[in-house]
Scaffold this motif. Structure first.
Motif, short mmCIF file in Angstrom:
data_model
loop_
_atom_site.label_atom_id
_atom_site.label_comp_id
_atom_site.label_asym_id
_atom_site.label_seq_id
_atom_site.Cartn_x
_atom_site.Cartn_y
_atom_site.Cartn_z
N VAL A 226 7.61 21.92 12.91
CA VAL A 226 6.31 21.69 13.57
C VAL A 226 6.30 22.17 15.01
O VAL A 226 5.26 22.11 15.68
N GLY A 227 7.44 22.64 15.53
CA GLY A 227 7.51 23.16 16.89
C GLY A 227 7.58 22.10 17.97
O GLY A 227 7.11 22.32 19.09
N TYR A 228 8.18 20.96 17.67
CA TYR A 228 8.31 19.89 18.67
C TYR A 228 9.66 20.01 19.35
O TYR A 228 10.70 19.74 18.75
N PRO A 229 9.68 20.40 20.63
CA PRO A 229 10.94 20.55 21.37
C PRO A 229 11.43 19.18 21.86
O PRO A 229 11.02 18.71 22.91
N PHE A 230 12.30 18.56 21.10
CA PHE A 230 12.63 17.16 21.37
C PHE A 230 13.83 16.98 22.30
O PHE A 230 14.81 17.70 22.22
N GLY A 231 13.69 15.99 23.15
CA GLY A 231 14.80 15.48 23.93
C GLY A 231 15.30 14.19 23.31
O GLY A 231 16.46 13.83 23.39
N ARG A 232 14.38 13.50 22.61
CA ARG A 232 14.70 12.24 21.94
C ARG A 232 13.82 12.13 20.69
O ARG A 232 12.63 12.42 20.74
N CYS B 20 6.09 6.05 7.35
CA CYS B 20 6.99 6.73 8.27
C CYS B 20 6.35 6.74 9.66
O CYS B 20 5.18 7.09 9.81
N GLN B 21 7.14 6.33 10.65
CA GLN B 21 6.72 6.45 12.05
C GLN B 21 7.80 7.21 12.78
O GLN B 21 8.99 6.85 12.72
N VAL B 22 7.40 8.29 13.46
CA VAL B 22 8.32 9.11 14.24
C VAL B 22 8.02 8.86 15.72
O VAL B 22 6.86 8.84 16.14
N PHE B 23 9.08 8.68 16.49
CA PHE B 23 8.99 8.45 17.93
C PHE B 23 9.65 9.63 18.63
O PHE B 23 10.67 10.15 18.15
N GLY B 24 9.12 10.03 19.78
CA GLY B 24 9.74 11.15 20.46
C GLY B 24 9.50 11.20 21.95
O GLY B 24 8.65 10.48 22.50
N ARG B 25 10.28 12.06 22.55
CA ARG B 25 10.09 12.47 23.95
C ARG B 25 10.43 13.96 23.96
O ARG B 25 11.47 14.37 23.46
N ARG B 26 9.53 14.72 24.52
CA ARG B 26 9.73 16.17 24.60
C ARG B 26 10.91 16.51 25.49
O ARG B 26 11.17 15.81 26.48
N LEU B 27 11.58 17.57 25.15
CA LEU B 27 12.63 18.10 25.99
C LEU B 27 11.98 18.68 27.23
O LEU B 27 11.01 19.44 27.14
N THR B 28 12.48 18.29 28.39
CA THR B 28 11.93 18.83 29.64
C THR B 28 13.04 19.58 30.36
O THR B 28 14.20 19.23 30.26
N SER B 29 12.65 20.60 31.08
CA SER B 29 13.64 21.37 31.82
C SER B 29 14.06 20.59 33.06
O SER B 29 13.30 19.82 33.63
#
Length: 151
Positions: free
Chosen positions: A83-89, A141-150
């Protein structure tokens, strides 16, 4: 042109069969977070796509699991890349057989690992999905996230 109003589960899932239940889960999860002094999670369309993929896979294979080797996107990482989600978490809660939003959230909140995902201060976005199997089981289903940040 992008809309200035943020997407919510209610608007994103309005056409979906389980839109009202998904919206209620979103509200209940955020109430639990606020009760613990945490900020509310923001709905994210990519995480919602990930949750939909996994809920449908669980229903199709009639298997409640975080990893389904038979699926074309067996892992959370696979689904995030798809899906193109750049994840940090990333974290995920799954469930089977609960009749409504209140009972599934109660089940998650009384499970140490699921509760930890819900109350994790390192996640800021979420997506939620429900799918029914051919035998009638409801898979959540529940997905949790935080985007990867530079840095």
């Amino acid at each position: 042109m992008e809309s200035s109003a943020p997407a919510t589960p209610a608007t994103a899932a309005a056409a979906g069969r389980y839109g009202a239940t998904v919206s209620r889960i979103f509200d209940l999860i955020n109430a639990e977070r606020r009760h613990q002094g945490l900020p509310a999670l923001v709905f994210n369309g990519q995480l919602d796509q990930m949750a939909n993929i996994q809920a449908r896979n669980m229903a199709r294979f009639q298997k409640m699991a975080h990893v389904i080797p038979e699926a074309s996107l067996p892992t959370m990482g696979d689904r995030a890349r798809h899906v193109g989600y750049p994840f940090g978490r990333l974290a995920e809660n799954v469930a089977l057989g609960y009749p409504d939003a209140e009972t599934v959230v109660h089940g998650w909140m009384t499970s140490k690992g699921h509760r930890a995902n819900i109350l994790n201060p390192d996640v800021v976005e979420t997506g939620i999905a429900i799918a029914r199997s051919s035998s009638g089981g409801l898979y959540y289903c529940q997905v949790f996230g935080r985007r990867l940040t530079s840095l």
